[in-house]
Design a protein around this motif. Structure first.
Motif, PDB file in Angstrom:
ATOM      1  N   ILE B 317      -6.476   0.718  -3.914  1.00 52.58           N
ATOM      2  CA  ILE B 317      -6.875   0.436  -2.521  1.00 52.58           C
ATOM      3  C   ILE B 317      -5.815  -0.385  -1.793  1.00 52.58           C
ATOM      4  CG2 ILE B 317      -9.363   0.678  -2.989  1.00 52.58           C
ATOM      5  CD1 ILE B 317      -9.501  -2.432  -2.665  1.00 52.58           C
ATOM      6  N   ILE B 318      -5.113  -1.258  -2.507  1.00 51.78           N
ATOM      7  CA  ILE B 318      -4.093  -2.074  -1.821  1.00 51.78           C
ATOM      8  C   ILE B 318      -2.948  -1.189  -1.304  1.00 51.78           C
ATOM      9  CG2 ILE B 318      -2.320  -3.849  -2.175  1.00 51.78           C
ATOM     10  CD1 ILE B 318      -4.344  -5.249  -4.041  1.00 51.78           C
ATOM     11  N   HIS B 319      -2.677  -0.087  -2.000  1.00 52.75           N
ATOM     12  CA  HIS B 319      -1.605   0.800  -1.549  1.00 52.75           C
ATOM     13  C   HIS B 319      -2.111   1.923  -0.638  1.00 52.75           C
ATOM     14  CE1 HIS B 319       0.410  -1.326  -4.820  1.00 52.75           C
ATOM     15  NE2 HIS B 319       1.553  -0.905  -4.331  1.00 52.75           N
ATOM     16  N   ALA B 320      -3.438   1.971  -0.397  1.00 51.64           N
ATOM     17  CA  ALA B 320      -4.017   3.146   0.274  1.00 51.64           C
ATOM     18  C   ALA B 320      -3.586   3.307   1.725  1.00 51.64           C
ATOM     19  CB  ALA B 320      -5.546   3.090   0.188  1.00 51.64           C
ATOM     20  N   ALA B 321      -3.289   2.205   2.412  1.00 50.21           N
ATOM     21  CA  ALA B 321      -2.913   2.314   3.827  1.00 50.21           C
ATOM     22  C   ALA B 321      -1.416   2.568   3.999  1.00 50.21           C
ATOM     23  CB  ALA B 321      -3.332   1.054   4.575  1.00 50.21           C
ATOM     24  N   GLY B 322      -0.699   2.660   2.892  1.00 42.44           N
ATOM     25  CA  GLY B 322       0.716   3.019   2.952  1.00 42.44           C
ATOM     26  C   GLY B 322       1.593   1.908   3.517  1.00 42.44           C
ATOM     27  N   ASP B 327      -3.490  -2.450  12.929  1.00 37.37           N
ATOM     28  CA  ASP B 327      -4.258  -3.683  13.178  1.00 37.37           C
ATOM     29  C   ASP B 327      -5.681  -3.627  12.637  1.00 37.37           C
ATOM     30  OD1 ASP B 327      -2.124  -4.839  14.397  1.00 37.37           O
ATOM     31  OD2 ASP B 327      -2.678  -4.129  16.406  1.00 37.37           O
ATOM     32  N   ASN B 328      -6.195  -2.427  12.475  1.00 35.71           N
ATOM     33  CA  ASN B 328      -7.594  -2.307  12.057  1.00 35.71           C
ATOM     34  C   ASN B 328      -7.692  -1.389  10.841  1.00 35.71           C
ATOM     35  OD1 ASN B 328      -8.758  -3.690  14.553  1.00 35.71           O
ATOM     36  ND2 ASN B 328      -7.515  -2.025  15.425  1.00 35.71           N
ATOM     37  N   VAL B 329      -8.055  -1.980   9.731  1.00 29.21           N
ATOM     38  CA  VAL B 329      -8.102  -1.193   8.503  1.00 29.21           C
ATOM     39  C   VAL B 329      -9.371  -1.542   7.731  1.00 29.21           C
ATOM     40  CG1 VAL B 329      -6.894  -0.575   6.361  1.00 29.21           C
ATOM     41  CG2 VAL B 329      -5.573  -1.321   8.344  1.00 29.21           C
ATOM     42  N   LEU B 330     -10.075  -0.521   7.298  1.00 29.01           N
ATOM     43  CA  LEU B 330     -11.207  -0.743   6.404  1.00 29.01           C
ATOM     44  C   LEU B 330     -11.031   0.201   5.224  1.00 29.01           C
ATOM     45  CD1 LEU B 330     -13.969  -2.000   5.726  1.00 29.01           C
ATOM     46  CD2 LEU B 330     -15.030  -0.160   7.048  1.00 29.01           C
ATOM     47  N   ILE B 331     -10.945  -0.379   4.017  1.00 29.35           N
ATOM     48  CA  ILE B 331     -10.775   0.441   2.821  1.00 29.35           C
ATOM     49  C   ILE B 331     -11.916   0.114   1.872  1.00 29.35           C
ATOM     50  CG2 ILE B 331      -9.230   1.085   0.922  1.00 29.35           C
ATOM     51  CD1 ILE B 331      -6.920  -0.122   2.594  1.00 29.35           C
ATOM     52  N   GLU B 332     -12.637   1.139   1.470  1.00 25.18           N
ATOM     53  CA  GLU B 332     -13.730   0.929   0.523  1.00 25.18           C
ATOM     54  C   GLU B 332     -13.428   1.741  -0.728  1.00 25.18           C
ATOM     55  OE1 GLU B 332     -17.496   0.021   3.401  1.00 25.18           O
ATOM     56  OE2 GLU B 332     -16.941   2.101   3.098  1.00 25.18           O
ATOM     57  N   GLY B 333     -13.424   1.072  -1.858  1.00 26.12           N
ATOM     58  CA  GLY B 333     -13.094   1.778  -3.092  1.00 26.12           C
ATOM     59  C   GLY B 333     -14.170   1.619  -4.131  1.00 26.12           C
ATOM     60  N   LYS B 334     -14.340   2.651  -4.927  1.00 27.28           N
ATOM     61  CA  LYS B 334     -15.220   2.509  -6.083  1.00 27.28           C
ATOM     62  C   LYS B 334     -14.711   3.360  -7.237  1.00 27.28           C
ATOM     63  CE  LYS B 334     -18.551   5.914  -4.355  1.00 27.28           C
ATOM     64  NZ  LYS B 334     -19.888   6.178  -3.870  1.00 27.28           N
ATOM     65  N   ALA B 335     -14.921   2.830  -8.444  1.00 28.16           N
ATOM     66  CA  ALA B 335     -14.636   3.602  -9.656  1.00 28.16           C
ATOM     67  C   ALA B 335     -15.989   3.906 -10.284  1.00 28.16           C
ATOM     68  CB  ALA B 335     -13.771   2.786 -10.609  1.00 28.16           C
ATOM     69  N   VAL B 336     -16.213   5.162 -10.612  1.00 29.86           N
ATOM     70  CA  VAL B 336     -17.530   5.539 -11.112  1.00 29.86           C
ATOM     71  C   VAL B 336     -17.474   5.990 -12.565  1.00 29.86           C
ATOM     72  CG1 VAL B 336     -18.286   6.188  -8.801  1.00 29.86           C
ATOM     73  CG2 VAL B 336     -17.390   7.937 -10.327  1.00 29.86           C
ATOM     74  N   LEU B 337     -18.584   5.749 -13.230  1.00 28.96           N
ATOM     75  CA  LEU B 337     -18.675   6.116 -14.641  1.00 28.96           C
ATOM     76  C   LEU B 337     -19.005   7.604 -14.778  1.00 28.96           C
ATOM     77  CD1 LEU B 337     -20.382   4.162 -17.438  1.00 28.96           C
ATOM     78  CD2 LEU B 337     -21.144   6.501 -17.039  1.00 28.96           C
ATOM     79  N   SER B 389      -2.420  -4.137   5.023  1.00 30.48           N
ATOM     80  CA  SER B 389      -3.882  -4.081   5.147  1.00 30.48           C
ATOM     81  C   SER B 389      -4.548  -5.357   4.640  1.00 30.48           C
ATOM     82  CB  SER B 389      -4.425  -2.862   4.408  1.00 30.48           C
ATOM     83  OG  SER B 389      -4.093  -2.938   3.037  1.00 30.48           O
ATOM     84  N   THR B 390      -3.931  -6.050   3.687  1.00 28.72           N
ATOM     85  CA  THR B 390      -4.530  -7.298   3.209  1.00 28.72           C
ATOM     86  C   THR B 390      -4.040  -8.497   4.033  1.00 28.72           C
ATOM     87  OG1 THR B 390      -2.800  -7.777   1.578  1.00 28.72           O
ATOM     88  CG2 THR B 390      -4.645  -6.431   0.826  1.00 28.72           C
ATOM     89  N   GLN B 391      -3.380  -8.207   5.134  1.00 30.76           N
ATOM     90  CA  GLN B 391      -2.864  -9.230   6.058  1.00 30.76           C
ATOM     91  C   GLN B 391      -1.731 -10.040   5.448  1.00 30.76           C
ATOM     92  OE1 GLN B 391      -6.263 -11.184   8.139  1.00 30.76           O
ATOM     93  NE2 GLN B 391      -7.467  -9.554   7.190  1.00 30.76           N
ATOM     94  N   GLN B 392      -0.993  -9.392   4.544  1.00 31.35           N
ATOM     95  CA  GLN B 392       0.216 -10.014   3.996  1.00 31.35           C
ATOM     96  C   GLN B 392       1.351  -9.783   4.982  1.00 31.35           C
ATOM     97  OE1 GLN B 392       1.214  -8.741   0.029  1.00 31.35           O
ATOM     98  NE2 GLN B 392       3.160  -9.841   0.007  1.00 31.35           N
TER      99      GLN B 392
END
Lengths: 167, 737
Positions: B317-322, B327-337, B389-392
């Motif tokens: 997810i940290i690399h997902a926005a490239g 200015d506006n980013v929402l990333i939702e991630g999940k890993a499923v079993l 995206s993480t405001q770094q």
């Protein structure tokens, strides 16, 4: 015994026969199950573990050897097939000749490398084949997962005393 | 400087574990093998041993033989060492068997019958589970993570256009050429017997921790030694812990040494692979293609146990926005079993999956707006002073626009584009096209990971005036030993032959952290420099470090004055200043630094067969200072070719959760004849806090090729492919009639 396959019982050992061949310029004779893979005979009986197993089914080329002057996957060769023939392994190629391949990065993890070098050395000794086949096509039987092949191809070019690959 | 162990590898002298004679500690060695589950989920009804074999001649280990908790120590410890009456994936280890005769052992293992009372498995991570498929919590979700910046919803409301896309990537097998291999034996020690494990691995201290936990021993009674390792790519990050435990359990029960060597089909079927992914993008843009808002949903297939999925998801997810500013980013991630073999670490560690989606989506944005994909990237590429995206805030002095321009020149982009148009106009069935991707990769552990690791490096000074680097970082082909030698020699002012690299052996080397995450040269390399500083300061006057021949002379003098004593320099990780990450809210400096790259692919598509051939490929990277040009280039070329395989041919086929094509005959990786020479261009912006000024190089090459290739296929044919591997079967229906 109820379950039998050929002369190998499910739980027991199989019969061996003596097999003579020329290995890296020396005569050898070994008593071996004739269906044993040449790869295993070389590695575990003749103490030449330079030949590696990668896939065990003739796809990766890590176990390449030269039999009567032609490259072969030793995992697909039953040992009886080399009876009275000439087998050459990586151990027959002097390390001192391999400097050009070292310089171009032809080896990384090294597990495919002996097979790569056996094939490359064969191309070097039979460079006439390059008139009808590209070097990349000739090396296609040796899978390498590390180098992306350019280090190998450039090394072979250099070994052949040619310009070297494009870098 | 040339690869240290290069000639011994080229000449076949290097001894991997399977090559070693059964002598010394391996005298009287047994071979070990694993009995595995034939089903993907269910209760083990029985394990029956064929009476045709004399089982008193075999050593058999079952879960009751495990001295400590039946858990493989990692993030959540939910994975048993041997299935305790219930299996969650096909090929899950159920029992272990050892015997001196390898052929007989194989037949015996094949004769063991494991009967399973099946429960309904989860085989598709994209579909919500039915109630009878729930196996974790109330939704089978292994981990959920979110990144939030600005206000995505408000931005969508005022967007010029909203562009959506859905992208899928398949699993990938590592195909290191040396299969997994491990040995174990028992030695006497001062506190009782010591279990020694030696084998092919990336992370000796992971293996040590796993052994301590399940064998219930402290670290004076467990010792882990790395053997020469024939490739890893992440595939030997966590799974060697399992094999080490298996081997150690057999050795403890037999009180004899044991070797376990997987063959290719077992290795492919039973060990971790790259996480398959589904990524959805919804993007708001203005009419020039400027990103106004990115909403990204990332779903990873985690497989049957947690293993490393939470951290793979994190990097994903940290690399997902490239590498873009938005200015506006929402990333939702999940890993499923699911009930497939647990997915694990693989070069790129989640980033290639999300970057594939992002870079394919950038081209589709360009396509939707009628813009050049290059222009859409130029307008959005992050500039120093802007935030991720993480405001770094990025402020590393790298000019990413210059990097892009240099890549275009190096790849002869304009010429290839021009010639492709002319070629396409005249050819009846071949189509050529060009595509690109711009990527980033954070090096080292994410966020505070390096701080938690608290890595340590020692350098020993030997009586003959040499320096021995003592680190747990492993050589697996990437060139650790050679790079460390260069870094240590430069730091000490020595010649490389005065540096020795100590074997990673947990009785001798401190924990410098795992050999993963492109951290070795950057993070551990820096620790080596600091440990040498420490050593040189100890010998200098008033703490002033010595260098070169003076240091060498001081070392030999010290040993003459202190015979038999140890002289060591030490360093412990200290984070670069002002690096702060809130790992609860995913805000701040996700990585101390990023490496940047551009990939450009030139392809030819055969409209008759739907096969894709690469004509040319360029990988341009800023990896800080290049420590060894030949080795670094080899890393990039190897990573690119591995990514080409993932993009075009490496297609894992499953049946009931088990890998069907677990052989190199029908799992197709690229050969030398399938790929062109890979153009590699480095851009060097030295990084102060990296060993020798380097940033990580190992993973970045894997990130960009797949989207660049699919973008090139779209450019050549108008086929908008959204999933990989783009095999002819997948491409054919997308081609224009």
């Amino acid at each position: 015994m109820q379950h039998q396959a050929g002369n190998i019982s499910k739980t027991g050992r199989s019969a061996t026969i003596p097999i003579r061949f020329n290995l890296n310029g020396q005569k050898v004779e070994i008593a071996v199950d004739p269906t044993e893979r040449l790869l295993d005979t070389l590695r575990y009986r003749l103490n030449l573990p330079g030949t590696k197993e990668g896939c065990g089914e003739g796809e990766c080329g890590a176990c390449s050897v030269i039999i009567d002057g032609l490259p072969a996957n030793s995992c697909l060769v039953p040992t009886f097939q080399v009876r009275n023939r000439i087998v050459r392994t990586i151990e027959s190629i002097p390390a001192s000749s391999l400097q050009p391949m070292l310089e171009t990065g032809a080896t990384q993890c090294g597990a495919c490398t002996p097979g790569v070098v056996v094939t490359a050395n064969w191309i070097k000794e039979n460079s006439g084949v390059l008139a009808s086949h590209s070097m990349r096509a000739l090396m296609a039987g040796n899978l390498c997962r590390c180098t992306g092949y350019d280090g190998i191809i450039d090394g072979l070019e250099k070994w052949l005393g040619r310009d070297g690959g494009r870098s | 400087m040339q690869r240290l162990e290069g000639l011994s590898k080229l000449s076949g002298v290097e001894r991997y574990l399977d090559d070693e004679p059964l002598e010394g500690p391996l005298k009287g060695c047994l071979w070990g093998m694993t009995v595995r589950s034939p089903a993907s989920r269910g209760k083990i009804r029985s394990v029956s041993y064929d009476p045709a074999f004399d089982w008193s001649q075999f050593v058999v280990v079952e879960p009751c033989d495990i001295p400590g908790p039946n858990e493989t120590y990692l993030i959540e410890n939910d994975q048993p060492v041997l299935a305790p009456g219930y299996v969650r994936h096909m090929h899950e280890p159920v029992a272990l068997i050892a015997h001196p005769d390898r052929a007989l052992l194989r037949r015996a293992v094949a004769s063991v019958k494991v009967e399973i009372e099946p429960d309904p498995p989860v085989l598709d991570f994209r579909v919500a589970p039915r109630p009878d498929q729930i196996q974790r919590g109330n939704d089978n979700i292994i981990k959920k993570l979110q990144i939030k910046k600005g206000d995505v919803h408000a931005a969508f409301a005022r967007a010029h256009r909203i562009i959506e896309g859905e992208y899928e990537t398949g699993g990938q097998e590592h195909v290191y050429i040396e299969n997994n291999a491990m040995s174990a034996w028992i030695e006497d020690g001062p506190n009782g017997d010591v279990v020694v494990v030696r084998g092919s691995m990336q992370c000796p201290y992971y293996v040590l921790n796993a052994l301590k936990h399940a064998l219930k021993r402290d670290e004076s009674r467990v010792r882990v030694i790395q053997a020469p390792t024939g490739g890893g790519f992440g595939g030997k990050e966590d799974y060697p812990s399992t094999i080490a435990l298996h081997c150690a359990l057999l050795a403890l029960k037999a009180r004899r040494p044991v070797k376990i060597i997987y063959d290719r089909s077992e290795d492919m079927a039973a060990t971790p692979k790259r996480h398959p992914s589904l990524v959805r993008h919804k993007t708001a843009v203005d009419k020039n293609g400027k990103l106004l808002a990115q909403y990204i949903e990332v779903i990873l297939d985690g497989g049957a146990y947690v293993t490393l999925s939470p951290v793979v998801l994190s990097r994903g997810i940290i690399h997902a926005a490239g590498p873009y500013s938005c200015d506006n980013v929402l990333i939702e991630g999940k890993a499923v079993l699911t009930n497939s073999v647990p997915y694990g670490a693989f070069r790129g560690f989640g980033a290639p999956q999300t970057i594939f989606a992002c870079e394919r989506h950038m081209d589709r944005i360009a396509h939707a707006l009628g813009l050049d994909p290059l222009e859409v990237r130029r307008i959005n590429l992050i500039k120093d002073g802007q935030t991720t995206s993480t405001q770094q805030t990025i402020s590393d002095g790298t000019d990413r626009h210059a990097l892009l321009d240099a890549a275009l020149r190096a790849s002869e982009y304009d010429r290839h584009k021009r010639e492709s148009a002319a070629f396409n106009a005249s050819h009846p069935y071949l189509r050529r096209g060009i595509g690109l991707s711009t990527v980033l990769h954070g090096a080292g552990f994410t966020g505070n990971g390096e701080v938690y690791l608290n890595s340590k490096v020692d350098v020993g000074a030997t009586p003959d005036g040499k320096i021995e680097v003592l680190a747990a970082s492993t050589e697996m082909g990437q060139g650790t030993n050679t790079a460390f030698t260069k870094i240590a020699a430069d730091a000490a002012g020595f010649v490389p032959s005065d540096v020795v690299i100590g074997t990673p052996d947990t009785f001798r080397v401190p924990n410098s952290g795992p050999t993963v995450a492109s951290r070795t040269v950057m993070v551990v390399g820096k620790l080596i420099e600091r440990a040498i500083d420490d050593l040189a300061s100890q010998l200098g006057q008033n703490g002033k470090p010595l260098r070169g021949p003076v240091l060498k002379a001081a070392i030999t003098q010290w040993h003459a004055a202190n015979p038999g004593k140890e002289l060591k320099g030490r360093a412990t990780y200290a984070p670069p200043p002002n690096v702060k990450f809130d790992d609860k809210n995913y805000v701040g400096d996700a990585y101390a630094t990023f490496a940047w790259g551009v990939c450009i692919a030139h392809v030819e598509v055969d409209l008759r067969t739907a096969s894709v051939r690469l004509l040319d490929f360029t990988s341009m990277q800023d990896i800080g200072k290049v420590i060894n040009p030949v080795l670094a280039k080899g890393q990039v070329q190897g990573g690119v070719v591995q990514a080409i395989g993932w993009a075009l041919s490496e297609d894992i086929k499953f049946k009931d959760g088990g890998m069907l094509n677990n052989t190199l005959t029908n799992y197709i990786i690229p050969t030398s004849d399938d790929v062109p020479p890979i153009r590699v261009v480095f851009h060097e912006t030295p990084y102060r806090f990296g060993g020798g000024g380097a940033k990580g190089v190992g993973e970045l090459p894997m990130d960009g090729p797949a989207p660049a290739i699919l973008n090139a296929v779209a450019n050549a044919t108008c086929a908008q492919a959204m999933s990989i591997p783009l095999t002819p079967e997948r491409l054919l229906p997308l081609l224009p009639a």
